[in-house]
Scaffold this motif. Structure first.
Motif, short mmCIF file in Angstrom:
data_model
loop_
_atom_site.label_atom_id
_atom_site.label_comp_id
_atom_site.label_asym_id
_atom_site.label_seq_id
_atom_site.Cartn_x
_atom_site.Cartn_y
_atom_site.Cartn_z
N LEU A 1 48.00 39.50 -27.72
CA LEU A 1 47.72 40.85 -27.21
C LEU A 1 46.75 41.60 -28.10
O LEU A 1 45.85 42.30 -27.61
CB LEU A 1 49.03 41.63 -27.05
CG LEU A 1 49.94 41.16 -25.91
CD1 LEU A 1 51.27 41.91 -25.96
CD2 LEU A 1 49.25 41.35 -24.56
N ASN A 2 46.89 41.45 -29.42
CA ASN A 2 45.97 42.11 -30.34
C ASN A 2 44.56 41.57 -30.15
O ASN A 2 43.58 42.33 -30.12
CB ASN A 2 46.43 41.92 -31.79
CG ASN A 2 45.44 42.47 -32.78
OD1 ASN A 2 44.68 41.72 -33.40
ND2 ASN A 2 45.41 43.79 -32.94
N PHE A 3 44.43 40.26 -29.99
CA PHE A 3 43.12 39.65 -29.79
C PHE A 3 42.51 40.16 -28.48
O PHE A 3 41.31 40.51 -28.43
CB PHE A 3 43.25 38.14 -29.79
CG PHE A 3 41.93 37.42 -29.74
CD1 PHE A 3 41.08 37.44 -30.83
CD2 PHE A 3 41.53 36.74 -28.61
CE1 PHE A 3 39.85 36.78 -30.80
CE2 PHE A 3 40.32 36.07 -28.56
CZ PHE A 3 39.48 36.10 -29.65
N LEU A 4 43.29 40.22 -27.42
CA LEU A 4 42.78 40.71 -26.14
C LEU A 4 42.38 42.18 -26.22
O LEU A 4 41.40 42.60 -25.60
CB LEU A 4 43.82 40.50 -25.04
CG LEU A 4 44.10 39.03 -24.68
CD1 LEU A 4 45.21 38.95 -23.63
CD2 LEU A 4 42.84 38.31 -24.23
N GLU A 5 43.11 42.99 -26.99
CA GLU A 5 42.72 44.38 -27.21
C GLU A 5 41.36 44.47 -27.90
O GLU A 5 40.55 45.33 -27.56
CB GLU A 5 43.77 45.11 -28.05
CG GLU A 5 45.04 45.44 -27.30
CD GLU A 5 46.12 46.02 -28.21
OE1 GLU A 5 45.82 46.37 -29.38
OE2 GLU A 5 47.26 46.14 -27.75
N MET A 6 41.14 43.58 -28.85
CA MET A 6 39.84 43.54 -29.52
C MET A 6 38.74 43.21 -28.51
O MET A 6 37.66 43.80 -28.53
CB MET A 6 39.85 42.52 -30.66
CG MET A 6 40.74 42.91 -31.82
SD MET A 6 41.01 41.59 -33.02
CE MET A 6 39.37 41.30 -33.63
N LEU A 7 39.02 42.28 -27.60
CA LEU A 7 38.03 41.89 -26.60
C LEU A 7 37.76 43.01 -25.60
O LEU A 7 36.68 43.09 -25.02
CB LEU A 7 38.49 40.63 -25.86
CG LEU A 7 38.55 39.36 -26.70
CD1 LEU A 7 39.04 38.20 -25.84
CD2 LEU A 7 37.22 39.03 -27.34
N ASP A 8 38.74 43.89 -25.38
CA ASP A 8 38.56 45.01 -24.45
C ASP A 8 37.63 46.10 -25.00
O ASP A 8 37.21 46.98 -24.26
CB ASP A 8 39.91 45.64 -24.10
CG ASP A 8 40.68 44.81 -23.09
OD1 ASP A 8 40.07 43.95 -22.42
OD2 ASP A 8 41.90 45.02 -22.97
N MET A 9 37.29 46.02 -26.27
CA MET A 9 36.43 47.04 -26.88
C MET A 9 34.98 46.95 -26.41
O MET A 9 34.20 47.85 -26.64
CB MET A 9 36.47 46.93 -28.41
CG MET A 9 37.79 47.30 -29.00
SD MET A 9 37.65 47.18 -30.79
CE MET A 9 39.37 47.15 -31.23
N LYS A 10 34.66 45.85 -25.75
CA LYS A 10 33.28 45.63 -25.33
C LYS A 10 33.31 44.93 -23.97
O LYS A 10 34.16 44.07 -23.73
CB LYS A 10 32.58 44.78 -26.40
CG LYS A 10 31.11 44.64 -26.26
CD LYS A 10 30.59 43.95 -27.52
CE LYS A 10 29.24 43.37 -27.30
NZ LYS A 10 28.76 42.64 -28.47
N GLU A 11 32.40 45.29 -23.08
CA GLU A 11 32.39 44.71 -21.74
C GLU A 11 31.83 43.29 -21.71
O GLU A 11 32.41 42.40 -21.12
CB GLU A 11 31.55 45.61 -20.81
CG GLU A 11 31.61 45.20 -19.36
CD GLU A 11 33.00 45.30 -18.75
OE1 GLU A 11 33.32 44.48 -17.89
OE2 GLU A 11 33.77 46.20 -19.13
N ILE A 12 30.69 43.09 -22.36
CA ILE A 12 30.03 41.78 -22.33
C ILE A 12 29.99 41.20 -23.75
O ILE A 12 29.58 41.86 -24.68
CB ILE A 12 28.59 41.90 -21.81
CG1 ILE A 12 28.60 42.61 -20.47
CG2 ILE A 12 27.90 40.56 -21.82
CD1 ILE A 12 28.03 41.91 -19.31
N TRP A 13 30.43 39.96 -23.86
CA TRP A 13 30.45 39.26 -25.15
C TRP A 13 29.49 38.09 -25.10
O TRP A 13 29.32 37.44 -24.07
CB TRP A 13 31.86 38.76 -25.46
CG TRP A 13 32.82 39.87 -25.72
CD1 TRP A 13 33.61 40.51 -24.80
CD2 TRP A 13 33.08 40.49 -26.97
NE1 TRP A 13 34.34 41.49 -25.42
CE2 TRP A 13 34.04 41.50 -26.75
CE3 TRP A 13 32.60 40.30 -28.27
CZ2 TRP A 13 34.53 42.31 -27.77
CZ3 TRP A 13 33.09 41.11 -29.28
CH2 TRP A 13 34.04 42.10 -29.04
#
Length: 109
Positions: A84-96
């Protein structure tokens, strides 16, 4: 007779802590990461605390890489909190992009 938790009682001068890897999990993620999977390792500390880390690191705007980190009272809770923490980090930006990530050195991980 020794038990499985006897390692928690080892005290050696100069050694600050001992942690035991109690789980390694492959997690499939198909939306934002470029590799479609990452690894989570869960460690138990000598006080019975659990901490998890991802091997896939997310770089901040300055290029500093950070893993997903989670804590819990058991392996399963820690695994869930780490993901969940990793996914929250990924939610900080739309395109990776692939260069937004770094894979932890196996020696460090």
């Amino acid at each position: 007779m020794e038990t499985m938790s006897d390692w928690q009682n080892i005290k050696i001068s100069g050694i600050a802590s001992i942690r035991k890897c109690v789980g390694e999990f492959e997690v499939g993620e198909l939306i934002k990461t470029p590799y479609s999977k990452f690894i989570v390792k869960v460690f138990e500390g000598s006080e019975g605390d659990f901490t998890g880390y991802t091997n896939l690191l997310v770089k901040d705007k300055d290029g500093t890489p950070y893993p997903g980190i989670g804590r819990g009272f058991n392996v399963e809770e820690t695994l869930r909190n780490t993901i969940l923490n990793f996914l929250e980090m990924l939610d900080m930006k739309e395109i990776w992009h692939e260069d937004d990530f770094e894979i932890a050195d196996p020696f460090d991980f």
